[in-house]
Design a protein around this motif. Structure first.
Motif, PDB file in Angstrom:
ATOM      1  N   THR A 272       0.838  -1.201   0.000  1.00 13.99           N
ATOM      2  CA  THR A 272       0.000   0.000   0.000  1.00 13.99           C
ATOM      3  C   THR A 272       0.876   1.256   0.000  1.00 13.99           C
ATOM      4  O   THR A 272       2.109   1.179  -0.023  1.00 13.99           O
ATOM      5  N   LEU A 273       0.228   2.403   0.085  1.00 15.66           N
ATOM      6  CA  LEU A 273       0.923   3.682  -0.012  1.00 15.66           C
ATOM      7  C   LEU A 273       1.508   4.094   1.336  1.00 15.66           C
ATOM      8  O   LEU A 273       1.325   5.220   1.808  1.00 15.66           O
ATOM      9  N   ASP A 281       1.409  11.729  -0.296  1.00 14.70           N
ATOM     10  CA  ASP A 281       0.378  11.906  -1.324  1.00 14.70           C
ATOM     11  C   ASP A 281       0.362  10.778  -2.350  1.00 14.70           C
ATOM     12  O   ASP A 281      -0.371  10.842  -3.337  1.00 14.70           O
ATOM     13  N   GLY A 282       1.158   9.735  -2.136  1.00 17.56           N
ATOM     14  CA  GLY A 282       1.162   8.590  -3.035  1.00 17.56           C
ATOM     15  C   GLY A 282       2.213   8.642  -4.119  1.00 17.56           C
ATOM     16  O   GLY A 282       2.302   7.711  -4.930  1.00 17.56           O
ATOM     17  N   GLN A 296      -3.532   4.700  -8.863  1.00 15.57           N
ATOM     18  CA  GLN A 296      -3.993   5.978  -8.340  1.00 15.57           C
ATOM     19  C   GLN A 296      -4.490   6.912  -9.437  1.00 15.57           C
ATOM     20  O   GLN A 296      -5.104   7.941  -9.148  1.00 15.57           O
ATOM     21  N   SER A 382       1.350   7.782 -11.687  1.00 17.35           N
ATOM     22  CA  SER A 382       0.048   8.240 -11.180  1.00 17.35           C
ATOM     23  C   SER A 382      -0.473   9.423 -11.977  1.00 17.35           C
ATOM     24  O   SER A 382      -1.625   9.821 -11.801  1.00 17.35           O
ATOM     25  N   PHE A 430      -6.139  13.524   0.612  1.00 24.02           N
ATOM     26  CA  PHE A 430      -5.917  12.442   1.582  1.00 24.02           C
ATOM     27  C   PHE A 430      -4.530  12.490   2.197  1.00 24.02           C
ATOM     28  O   PHE A 430      -4.299  11.993   3.298  1.00 24.02           O
ATOM     29  N   SER A 431      -3.576  13.085   1.488  1.00 22.98           N
ATOM     30  CA  SER A 431      -2.201  13.127   1.993  1.00 22.98           C
ATOM     31  C   SER A 431      -2.083  13.903   3.297  1.00 22.98           C
ATOM     32  O   SER A 431      -1.171  13.649   4.092  1.00 22.98           O
ATOM     33  N   LEU A 457     -12.352   7.936  -4.315  1.00 24.83           N
ATOM     34  CA  LEU A 457     -10.894   7.767  -4.259  1.00 24.83           C
ATOM     35  C   LEU A 457     -10.489   6.419  -4.840  1.00 24.83           C
ATOM     36  O   LEU A 457     -11.255   5.443  -4.793  1.00 24.83           O
ATOM     37  N   VAL A 461      -5.736   3.875  -2.440  1.00 24.69           N
ATOM     38  CA  VAL A 461      -5.748   4.916  -1.405  1.00 24.69           C
ATOM     39  C   VAL A 461      -6.636   4.465  -0.248  1.00 24.69           C
ATOM     40  O   VAL A 461      -6.270   4.586   0.931  1.00 24.69           O
ATOM     41  N   ARG A 462      -7.789   3.934  -0.565  1.00 23.40           N
ATOM     42  CA  ARG A 462      -8.724   3.492   0.467  1.00 23.40           C
ATOM     43  C   ARG A 462      -8.156   2.294   1.251  1.00 23.40           C
ATOM     44  O   ARG A 462      -8.295   2.226   2.486  1.00 23.40           O
ATOM     45  N   SER A 464      -5.017   1.733   1.700  1.00 21.67           N
ATOM     46  CA  SER A 464      -3.942   2.282   2.524  1.00 21.67           C
ATOM     47  C   SER A 464      -4.507   2.892   3.802  1.00 21.67           C
ATOM     48  O   SER A 464      -3.932   2.737   4.893  1.00 21.67           O
TER      49      SER A 464
END
Length: 645
Positions: A272-273, A281-282, A296, A382, A430-431, A457, A461-462, A464
């Protein structure tokens, strides 16, 4: 009940409880068989990075200078020479002595070429001094590291073992075949290099079809042409997941290359991120390859596939420069993607840099580059909009300041405000929550849950957010997130499982038992892991069968990685959970045998010895630990406590 299969000795795991992952399937026939009919594809593939991912050493394949050259790093001078037809690397071996090793494998072709040698029968180690192809010189991939022989990260250590860490993605039909009892490899492959069947699957039935021989039983749902994967059907996810099987940072669940067409989440657990792999922020940080970034992107969400931008046979881009992007992002747009705006982006009005300058290149604003393995620049996939405003809030980098290093993120944010006033790409992100979690900010559970539940999202991301929520999880949050156990995305389902440990025991079991029959192995294993110590007195027959099956899959996924020190830590944790302390200590001991610098394993061995064996055994274990880690403060503190008593 506690599932007692994990209480058995390691050797019996291998004999009794490994899940058979080999099914009846067509046979591998080799790329040369395919070339006879598929000449255009073969011509593109021949000499590609896939073709040359792994080759035999010869004057034709080795690019490095083996004419009695030398390279010195941290006081060790390695020498590169020839002995007849053999290419020799003389360097510090696993025992610290200078040793001559014949090159056994040539790894890659550009921008660097690495070499693997055999340090013991069957075990290949990738050497840390590769050849820089553009600069025509030797270099060390980790110039700041001073790793003596015996360190887990020394080039002869377990983290640099070619059989375990790399070969699967450089070969066709690779099987690791590690014997945990002898710590030896008998690895096999149908073909070195990434051949036709690495992506299309074993081809014997397709050859039968081409020769008008009746196709035998379609045990894997072969296509009408006898292929295991039908890319002509145009399923984007099938193609993307096939590429992702190598182009992803992930944990393998099988003992080698999954057969082509295997769903990603049946073969791997995707990273995951999380830090230190990704920025808050990924954006890419560590060497995470491509898949986690691409998931992403809006391009992934809109159905773009790898082959829209890359020639999958030649393993290069379909066009050069901005032409890769303008095949879609142009006034003509692309009818295959209905949501595209017909806009001219390759203009100073959009990129506000001089035409054809570095600043005018799409990739430099939307695909930041980071360098790995010393010289290998990789692009973030991304395809994000630069957000210098987030740099101010989270310290994540941004593309503007990658080039304008003499300016501040605040300056860059002002420039974008001027160029794109009222942009929709300025809102909360989200970051900001991920950064707060990384900083140890308390009470982030609700914010993470909101991210996990937000359908707008990307799934990664979810997922993570679900992984990060565990330290903050409560029964209330477990209830709120329970619906994600049935989400359509396997990555979300897999990470929703662990959140249920915060529910009551009864609720957790009720919620997770159905997950044992999930369509994807990664989800089933996640459920088995959480149910290991669940207070289950009795299950109906069907559920009990599902539990045993999922537990066996988990066991098998661990046992095929018994050469990973980190796997031994998991096995030790299982021993502690099931109160099989002898098994736990054995796994901790195997972990430090593989990586002597795993101090946490030494500490746990000392504690188990203190509880079960007494002070003499504790002193013996501590003495061994300190011999290998003499300056470690944790071990020295334990020694001081022992001396004080």
């Amino acid at each position: 009940m506690i599932f007692r299969l994990f209480a058995l000795p390691l050797g019996l795991y291998l004999q009794l409880f490994s899940v058979s992952l080999v099914h009846a399937q067509p046979d591998f026939v080799g790329s040369e068989t395919c070339i006879a009919c598929h000449k255009d594809q073969a011509e593109a593939w021949r000499g590609s990075h896939h073709d040359l991912a792994w080759t035999e050493p010869s004057a034709d394949t080795i690019l490095g200078d083996f004419e009695n050259t030398e390279f010195t790093h941290q006081g060790v001078t390695s020498k590169f020479s020839k002995d007849g037809d053999s290419f020799i690397i003389e360097t510090e071996g696993p025992d610290g002595e200078m040793t001559k090793f014949p090159v056994k494998a040539v790894l890659g072709v550009a921008p660097l070429q690495q070499y693997a040698v055999e340090t013991e029968p069957g075990r290949l180690q990738s050497f840390d001094i590769p050849w820089d192809v553009p600069q025509q010189e030797w270099f060390h991939m980790y110039p700041d590291q001073n790793l003596p022989a015996g360190d887990g990260y020394h080039w002869t250590g377990p983290y640099k073992t070619w059989n375990a860490r790399c070969a699967e993605c450089h070969a066709t039909d690779y099987q690791r075949n590690y014997d945990a009892a002898t710590r030896q490899y008998s690895s096999t492959q149908s073909e070195i290099g990434v051949g036709c069947e690495a992506c299309h699957g074993p081809g014997s039935s397709h050859v039968d079809w081409a020769n008008d021989v009746p196709i035998r039983e379609r045990v894997h749902g072969l296509s009408d042409k006898g292929l295991m994967v039908d890319y002509a059907a145009g399923d984007a996810e099938t193609e993307i997941q096939q590429c992702a099987s190598c182009h992803a940072r992930r944990e393998p669940l099988l003992g080698g290359s999954p057969v082509a067409g295997t769903p990603f989440h049946d073969a791997y657990r995707l990273s995951t991120l999380r830090a230190p792999l990704y920025e808050p922020d990924g954006q890419i940080l560590d060497e995470v390859y491509v898949y986690g970034s691409f998931l992403q992107s809006k391009m992934y969400d809109r159905g773009v596939t790898c082959s829209n931008c890359h020639d999958v046979h030649a393993a290069n881009r379909v066009a050069e420069g901005n032409a890769v992007c303008t095949q879609c992002h142009s006034p003509a747009a692309n009818p295959d993607f209905k949501t595209l705006k017909a806009v001219d982006y390759d203009t100073p009005e959009h990129h506000f840099h001089a035409q054809d300058s570095e600043g005018a290149q799409c990739k430099n604003c939307h695909m930041i580059e980071r360098t790995y393995m010393g010289v290998d620049g990789r692009r973030d996939h991304s395809f994000r909009v630069p957000r210098p405003d987030l740099t101010v809030k989270t310290d994540a980098p941004n593309a503007c300041n990658d080039c304008h290093t003499d300016q501040s993120p605040q300056w860059a944010a002002r420039q974008l405000d001027k160029q794109f006033p009222n942009s929709k790409y300025r809102g909360t992100h989200f970051s900001e929550t991920f950064h707060a979690v990384q900083q140890g900010t308390p009470d982030q559970g609700r914010a993470l849950a909101d991210i996990a539940l937000y359908e707008g999202l990307p799934a990664i991301v979810r997922a993570s957010a679900l992984e990060m929520i565990l330290p903050y999880a409560t029964p209330e949050l477990a209830t709120d997130l329970q619906g994600l156990l049935t989400h359509e995305d396997a990555l979300i389902r897999a990470h929703a499982v662990a959140v249920q440990r915060s529910a009551s025991s009864t609720t957790m079991v009720q919620n997770l038992v159905p997950m044992l029959d999930d369509a994807r192995r990664a989800v089933r294993i996640a459920a088995a892991r959480e149910l290991l110590s669940a207070p289950i007195a009795r299950l109906p027959s069907a559920m009990d069968k599902a539990l045993k099956s999922a537990m066996a899959e988990w066991q098998s996924s661990l046992l095929v990685k018994a050469d990973f020190p980190e796997t031994q830590l998991v096995l030790a944790g299982i021993g502690l959970t099931t109160r099989n302390y002898a098994s736990a200590r054995s796994a901790f001991a195997e972990a430090v045998e593989l990586d002597p610098q795993l101090v946490q394993a030494w500490v746990m061995m000392v504690r188990i010895d203190a509880a079960l064996e007494g002070p003499e055994k504790v002193r013996e274990t501590l003495r061994s630990a300190l011999e290998l880690n003499p300056s470690d403060p944790n071990l020295r503190a334990l020694q001081a406590q022992l001396d004080a008593n």
